[in-house]
Structures are given as C-alpha cells and as structure tokens.
Write a protein that holds these residues in place. Sequence first.
Motif, PDB file in Angstrom:
ATOM      1  N   GLY A 212       8.590 102.698  95.984  1.00  0.00           N
ATOM      2  CA  GLY A 212       7.413 103.446  95.558  1.00  0.00           C
ATOM      3  C   GLY A 212       7.714 104.487  94.494  1.00  0.00           C
ATOM      4  N   LEU A 213       8.775 104.276  93.707  1.00  0.00           N
ATOM      5  CA  LEU A 213       9.157 105.237  92.671  1.00  0.00           C
ATOM      6  C   LEU A 213       8.350 104.996  91.391  1.00  0.00           C
ATOM      7  N   LYS A 214       8.345 105.999  90.512  1.00  0.00           N
ATOM      8  CA  LYS A 214       7.672 105.887  89.228  1.00  0.00           C
ATOM      9  C   LYS A 214       8.635 105.356  88.172  1.00  0.00           C
ATOM     10  N   ALA A 215       8.152 104.455  87.360  1.00  0.00           N
ATOM     11  CA  ALA A 215       8.996 103.877  86.310  1.00  0.00           C
ATOM     12  C   ALA A 215       9.310 104.925  85.251  1.00  0.00           C
ATOM     13  N   GLY A 216      10.522 104.812  84.657  1.00  0.00           N
ATOM     14  CA  GLY A 216      10.928 105.691  83.579  1.00  0.00           C
ATOM     15  C   GLY A 216      11.032 107.154  83.996  1.00  0.00           C
ATOM     16  N   THR A 217      11.464 107.423  85.237  1.00  0.00           N
ATOM     17  CA  THR A 217      11.497 108.790  85.768  1.00  0.00           C
ATOM     18  C   THR A 217      12.885 109.103  86.303  1.00  0.00           C
ATOM     19  N   THR A 218      13.363 110.355  86.086  1.00  0.00           N
ATOM     20  CA  THR A 218      14.642 110.803  86.638  1.00  0.00           C
ATOM     21  C   THR A 218      14.412 111.403  88.025  1.00  0.00           C
ATOM     22  N   TYR A 219      15.204 110.944  89.014  1.00  0.00           N
ATOM     23  CA  TYR A 219      15.095 111.423  90.384  1.00  0.00           C
ATOM     24  C   TYR A 219      16.389 112.126  90.794  1.00  0.00           C
ATOM     25  N   HIS A 220      16.239 113.219  91.560  1.00  0.00           N
ATOM     26  CA  HIS A 220      17.352 113.886  92.227  1.00  0.00           C
ATOM     27  C   HIS A 220      17.405 113.391  93.682  1.00  0.00           C
ATOM     28  N   TYR A 221      18.615 113.286  94.259  1.00  0.00           N
ATOM     29  CA  TYR A 221      18.719 112.872  95.669  1.00  0.00           C
ATOM     30  C   TYR A 221      20.001 113.424  96.278  1.00  0.00           C
ATOM     31  N   ARG A 222      19.998 113.538  97.613  1.00  0.00           N
ATOM     32  CA  ARG A 222      21.190 113.910  98.368  1.00  0.00           C
ATOM     33  C   ARG A 222      21.086 113.300  99.759  1.00  0.00           C
ATOM     34  N   VAL A 223      22.243 113.135 100.435  1.00  0.00           N
ATOM     35  CA  VAL A 223      22.312 112.573 101.786  1.00  0.00           C
ATOM     36  C   VAL A 223      22.442 113.725 102.778  1.00  0.00           C
ATOM     37  N   VAL A 224      21.688 113.653 103.897  1.00  0.00           N
ATOM     38  CA  VAL A 224      21.728 114.675 104.940  1.00  0.00           C
ATOM     39  C   VAL A 224      22.087 114.000 106.259  1.00  0.00           C
ATOM     40  N   ALA A 225      23.123 114.520 106.953  1.00  0.00           N
ATOM     41  CA  ALA A 225      23.553 113.991 108.254  1.00  0.00           C
ATOM     42  C   ALA A 225      23.530 115.119 109.279  1.00  0.00           C
ATOM     43  N   THR A 226      22.952 114.868 110.469  1.00  0.00           N
ATOM     44  CA  THR A 226      22.773 115.898 111.492  1.00  0.00           C
ATOM     45  C   THR A 226      23.211 115.372 112.849  1.00  0.00           C
ATOM     46  N   ASN A 227      23.977 116.177 113.607  1.00  0.00           N
ATOM     47  CA  ASN A 227      24.259 115.900 115.020  1.00  0.00           C
ATOM     48  C   ASN A 227      24.466 117.219 115.750  1.00  0.00           C
ATOM     49  N   GLU A 228      24.849 117.169 117.026  1.00  0.00           N
ATOM     50  CA  GLU A 228      24.962 118.389 117.818  1.00  0.00           C
ATOM     51  C   GLU A 228      26.078 119.297 117.326  1.00  0.00           C
ATOM     52  N   GLU A 229      27.042 118.755 116.586  1.00  0.00           N
ATOM     53  CA  GLU A 229      28.096 119.578 116.008  1.00  0.00           C
ATOM     54  C   GLU A 229      27.682 120.153 114.654  1.00  0.00           C
ATOM     55  N   ALA A 230      26.585 119.643 114.082  1.00  0.00           N
ATOM     56  CA  ALA A 230      26.056 120.162 112.824  1.00  0.00           C
ATOM     57  C   ALA A 230      24.534 120.147 112.910  1.00  0.00           C
ATOM     58  N   PRO A 231      23.952 121.031 113.761  1.00  0.00           N
ATOM     59  CA  PRO A 231      22.492 120.990 113.992  1.00  0.00           C
ATOM     60  C   PRO A 231      21.679 121.297 112.741  1.00  0.00           C
ATOM     61  N   ASN A 232      22.238 122.032 111.805  1.00  0.00           N
ATOM     62  CA  ASN A 232      21.527 122.348 110.567  1.00  0.00           C
ATOM     63  C   ASN A 232      21.751 121.304 109.476  1.00  0.00           C
ATOM     64  N   GLY A 233      22.553 120.327 109.762  1.00  0.00           N
ATOM     65  CA  GLY A 233      22.785 119.233 108.836  1.00  0.00           C
ATOM     66  C   GLY A 233      23.930 119.469 107.878  1.00  0.00           C
ATOM     67  N   VAL A 234      24.617 118.377 107.540  1.00  0.00           N
ATOM     68  CA  VAL A 234      25.637 118.371 106.505  1.00  0.00           C
ATOM     69  C   VAL A 234      25.012 117.694 105.290  1.00  0.00           C
ATOM     70  N   HIS A 235      25.082 118.360 104.109  1.00  0.00           N
ATOM     71  CA  HIS A 235      24.425 117.860 102.903  1.00  0.00           C
ATOM     72  C   HIS A 235      25.460 117.429 101.868  1.00  0.00           C
ATOM     73  N   SER A 236      25.186 116.325 101.207  1.00  0.00           N
ATOM     74  CA  SER A 236      26.032 115.925 100.092  1.00  0.00           C
ATOM     75  C   SER A 236      25.639 116.730  98.854  1.00  0.00           C
ATOM     76  N   GLU A 237      26.406 116.610  97.786  1.00  0.00           N
ATOM     77  CA  GLU A 237      26.028 117.225  96.522  1.00  0.00           C
ATOM     78  C   GLU A 237      24.793 116.532  95.946  1.00  0.00           C
ATOM     79  N   ASP A 238      24.119 117.203  94.994  1.00  0.00           N
ATOM     80  CA  ASP A 238      22.961 116.619  94.327  1.00  0.00           C
ATOM     81  C   ASP A 238      23.413 115.528  93.352  1.00  0.00           C
TER      82      ASP A 238
END
Length: 838
Positions: free
Chosen positions: A472-498
């Motif tokens: 469902g993305l728009k053609a000819g558009t730049t998107y930013h993204y990052r991966v977020v992983a969460t568990n009981e040892e990281a309740p606030n989530g671990v984030h990758s770089e942009d």
Amino acid sequence: MYRRMLVLGALAACMLLLAGMAAAAQASTIYKVGTTSDASGSCEPASGKCSLRQLIEYDDAHPAGEEEANVIEVPAGEYALTKGELVITQPLLIIGAGARNTRVHRSEDSESAPIFRVEAGSDPGALIEGLEISGGENVDGGEGGDIYSTGELLLFEDWITDGTASYGGGVYNNAGVLVIERSLVSDNFGGEDGVADGDGGGIESRSVADTRAELYVEDSTVADNEAGLGGGILDEGQADEEFANEGLIVDSTIADNDAEREVDGGTAGGGLLASYSEIELAGSIVALNAGRSEDEERALSDCVTAGSGSIGPLEIPSYNLEGGTECGFDQAGELQDTDPEFSSAEPQDNGGETNTLAPEPTSPAVNAIPTSFPFCAGADQRGVERPQGAGCDIGAVELQQAPPKEPPVISEVKSSGVTETSARVEFGLNPGSAETTYEVEYGTTESYGQRSGSAKLAGSAGPTHETVALSGLKAGTTYHYRVVATNEEAPNGVHSEDHTFATEKPPEAPAPGPPIVSDVHVVSVTATSATVGFTINPNGSETTYVIDYGPTTSYGQETERVNIGSARGEQSLTRTIAGLESNHTYHFDVVATNALAATGARSADQPFTTAAGGVLGLTLAQLPAPVLGKTLNIAPVKGTVLIALPEAQAGGAAGVLRGGLSSPLAAFASLSKGLHFIPLTEARQVPVGSVLETVHGVVAIESATSKAGKLQEGDFSAGVFKMLQNRKLKGLTELDIMDTLSAHVVCATIGKRASVGDAFAAGHVSSKTLGRLNASAHGKFTTRGQYSAATVRGTEWSVANQCDGTLTHVKRGVVSVRDFVTRKTITLFTGQSYLARP
C-alpha cells in the motif's frame, strides 16, 4: 571395549528398527486389549474383548512372519494377574499407555510366579514398553520376580518394581540379551520371607553352560533394591573367559541399593557385583549403595568383583561419578569419593514416564560431561534432550536449567524487492531468553506513523533471518523505516537505526498500436468442424477478432466477432468452426480489429480438410510436425483413451462427465473438476497442457526435440496425466501424474506413539495406489509423481503415487529417479524399484 560401547545405541536401535520396520511394512498385526480381567481360553482379537493373556496366547498360536513382530496395545488401567505368568514365545511388541497409566501386577491371591516369562529369540525379539510391572514373586530358588527372560528383550520406559525372587528380584536375564532403556528398576527384593539372602535385588544377568549373557542399561535408574549379593545388579558369567558375561551401563544412575549377606574380607556389592563378568560404565553415577561385612557393620559398597570379574570405565575418558573409590573411576574427568547431591532421598516424579533421582543445581554431576563426549546427546530417562547447559550431566537425569536472561538483538537491516507500491524489510533477530514480538515502523519521515503487523519469535530460538512485507505504498516516494523488538527483558523495545528506501516511479505507458496476430495453426479436424489456434496481442487498444473461412481464399463466411479487451501482451486463443461439410478443403484466416487497425490485421491463409464420412482416421505420420513447447501429436493405440484440451477446462463440475463417459472416469470425477473429456478416436495435434486419461487404454505421444526435424515417441497407459513441454529444457517432455483416488479416503496411519515405540509400531501407512502411469519410450520423457520424477534413459518403466510415497519400477532399460524430499538422484536398472517417501 570402546567399540562395544558404541554398539549399545546401535543394538537398541537395531532391535527397534528391525522389529518396527518388519511390523509396519510387512504382514504384522496390531491387537488391542479389550478388558482388564485376566481371562484365559480362546478369544478372537477382532471381537475387541480379549484379555492381555488371551492375546499373548493367540499370538503364540498365530505368529508373525519371519523377521516380523505383532503388536499388542495395552490401554491405561490396572491389570491384575490371577492365573500365573504371561509367557511370550514369539517376537512380540507389548505397548502400554505409559508406566504411570498402565499397571500389570500379580493378584495377591495368585500363585507365586513372575509377571512375564520371555522366551522369544532374535529377529526381532520382544519389546515391553510403557508399563508398570510389579508384584511378581518367584521364591524357593525361583529366578525372576517380575520378569524372567531367556531371549532378546528390550524394556523401554517401564517401571520394574516390588518384585521378589531368590535370584533377580526385578529381572532375571538367563543367558539372553537384555536392554533396559529409559526405565526405573526399584524396590525389588532378592530373597524370601523377608530375609535378603538371595542374589540380584534389581537385576541378575547370568550365563548358562556355554552361552554368555549380555546386559545393556542406558538412561535408566536402578535404586532402592535389596538382596544378599548384588543389591542393584549382579552379573555372573562362566570361569571360562570365552563365556564371561558383558555388561554396559551408559548415562544411568545406580544408587541406594543394599546387599545384606555377610562376606569375608569385604561387602557383598550393594550397587554392582561382577563375577566372571566385565561391566563398563560411561556417564553414570554409582553412589550411596551399602553392604554388610563379616562383622555385620554397614559400609559403603558401590562396586564389588569376584573371580575374574571387572568393573570400570571405558578405555576413553568416561565421566563417571562414584561415592567411594572401589569402582575404579580414576580417569581424567571422572569423580571419585563424591556425593552426587540428589534432590530427593528416593526416586520421585521429575517428569517423564518413570520416577528419577535428579541432581541439585549445585551437584558436581551437573555439566560435568563435555559436549564432545560421544554420549552427550540424545535424551535422558524422562525424554529431556541432552545437553541443557554448558555440558551434559552425569547420570540418568539432565537438569533443566533456566537460560540466562538476554534482551533481543537486531542486525543487518536492509530493504529488498522494492516496487511502486510494496517493499520487503529483511533483518537478523536474536530474541534472547524470552518470547519476542517484532514489527517494522515506517513512514515518509523519521516520525514514521505506520506499523506493519506484529509477529512473535520463541525465546532462545537463536539468530534468525526475518522478512516483513510492506504494501500500500505510494509510487516514487522515499520511506523511512526501522525494526522494533520487544520482550520482558526489553519492555520498551529495542530499535534498529533509521533506514530508507524509495519506491519505483510508475513507467510511462507506451502508445497503443494495432493488434498483432501470430502462431495461427490447426488444432484438430472432424467431419463437420475444425478447431484452430492463434495468438493475438491487443497492443493497448480494445480489440475484437473474427475468423474468415470458406472453400476458397475468398472465404465468404465468418465466425461471430469476439471482444478480447485492450490488455497488452499475447493471448493464446482457440476457436471451433462448425457446420462444415465432410471431405472438403477449407481456407481460413484470423482478422483482429481495433481503433488503430480499422480494416483489421490479418494472418496468413491456412487450409484444412474435413474427414470423409465422419471419420478421418489420421495417423501420426499424417499430422504436421509437433512444435517444441507448443503442440504434441497423439494417437490411440488400443482401448479407450480420453482427452481434455486446455481451452475446455472452464466447463465446471457439470461439464466433467459428458457424453456417457461416467464409467471410465467415475473414480476420477471428484479430482478432475473443470476438465471436459472427449474420446480420442484418431491421431490429433494438441496443445501442450492437454490432459489424457488412459486408465483403460494406451496412447502414443510424439513430441519435438531441440534438434530440427528430430522427433521422439513413447507409449503410455494406466493413468491420468497432463502433458507439458518447456522450450528451455531442450525437448524434455514431462507427463505429470494426476491421482484418481483421494489420499484422505484410502490412506491411514496407526496413530501417534512414543519416540522409540514409533520404530516398532508406527509407519502403518497403506501402500494403496492413488494414481499411476506405465511408460515405454525412447527420447527425453519424464514421468512426474508426487515425491519423485523418473527420467527415461532406457525403454520401459512405471511410476505410481501411493499412500506411502511415489514408487518407480523399471521393467526394461535404465531410468534416472529424482527424489524431491532427499534431493538425491538414483539410477535404476532392469527389475529395480525405488520408493520416494514423504
């Protein structure tokens, strides 16, 4: 001797596989006990009402074939024996519902006798699995309280307990082969009238005359047994070294056993006593066993030898633990004079089918065996996989340790497969010690604003490669993204770089053009009709077509006009011209029209001749040459042959069995919805993708090769199949078998069993044929089944889809078989067969 140690696993596995495969693949039979009573006398197993005794007696009178073993299933319940011992004289598998659920014991008012007397020899011997066997009694010089065996016997996940005998309170192995696997032998008594003056409280293994006894114990516990000599295990052979006994004990625990007889100069072997026998141990605990000396004092008595007997480790580092020093565990890595630190004084429920003596987390036995040790593998007495920690634990129980707590780790984030409206985000993810939820945040700025759907990964799964699809993305558009992983040892989530990616710009559509007509050919001809094939590319403008036809190139007649839309790209089409006169020559061309070709784009003229008197009777030699990857020539050889052309595959279920064809296709109807079959009465040129039904006939197939002017031919029968040919495969003609029977209806399995029980009784899959194809051909032909494909290198072969796999048999010549599951290629010669299993 180390070689003998390696034989332990092989011996047990061999007995299991040999018996199991024979029982599953040949003529073995499964019986099921229908009552907990101890009825005797004649009983037909098919009634479902027979007792365990009646089924054993029935099997004795109706044994399985050579190298086979029948199976008796014993449901959960209490089975009290009132009529004496159960005698097994044939190879037999007795499988209970687990030692905690199925108990076979002697009734209190029954005569003194063992529970089982096993006289079954080798190939494959006898198996008793998943039972509590208790309360047997054989005094006054009797041998074997719960079990007496003279043959080959495997005890798997059993509890042998509360047995009493003068010799071998639990089990007596009389010059046979006894294998005890993942079992408990406890609280048995060698003696009578409460006086421990007998031999072998838990197990006695004894040779007879010139026949030695063999004893193998793996992942098992022998505890709380009592006798005069050899409280836990007594192994006695002959003074003649040739007939000295052999004993192997691996990953097991021998503890808290007592020997009560007074012995001059020592004790009577509370744990192990070897007389003219060699017992070797690896990864095992022998501790807390006791005996009585001549001054009636209780003393540590783990290992005692007599005659030329010996007890000790293997000839390699064996990682045993003993409570004292008399077992001789003095190699590097072994522990002497050491307390094993059990978590309980006697075996208790730590999981699995039998009770065990588990080590405390502080026990010196924990992680004492390096992972490189050959026996630091498999499962412990409870079925828990080894190792659980940095190494394996000595003894029958592998301590289950909580993994260290670790947060998730994200790595190697990248995008791939970017299109105008979609992209994939790929990354590595180690979930750490807890179940982890992960997702991708994305948007046109670093604030993101959109999230992918979340997914979960089990804790301690190790590094994995994950992919998340964004749509469902728009053609000819730049998107930013990052991966977020969460568990009981990281309740606030671990984030990758942009990270960023740019979707593709939509391509500029080319200007519409006139239609293009190509590949015009005659598909088939009858006395009153002709089916022609052709290809049209509308070229971006709404297009219609007609077929002009007539007795001359002036034509004079045309078919109804058909609209095929404006989509770009070639469309392969067919059309039938009806209402023709027999034995006449006709001409036709195809005319395609759109806004940019108002007068129409025409094909070249093509002639054809209708059949005389309604039957043309063409042969293969009279047909045009087949076209590589597009058409094939076929002709009936004998019997009834039916064909369904690709263009007739939209008829739906109602059109499947037209024209009185229900009889030859009745079994195939439910699997062939959408195909319209017609009889093949003469040679025809048909398009690739056609389906042939040759259940009651033989068809000749002629196809093109990659060499100009060279054709290949073969005869095929006995099945339903689709004909395929890819230009890129240099003329290889593929015949895909279509099953005529439903696997859900005709295939059945015995049901789920315990892991080692699988090797004996599972695998009862029917070998009934679902679909087949017989072939006799020269050239590049391949017959493809569900699990393998057979490519001809010779002349005559057959392929059959069965419930248990795809079977290829070569009647004459050479065939190359590709196994889709193992990804191996096997060459078969005349008379050979190969079954590719799921």
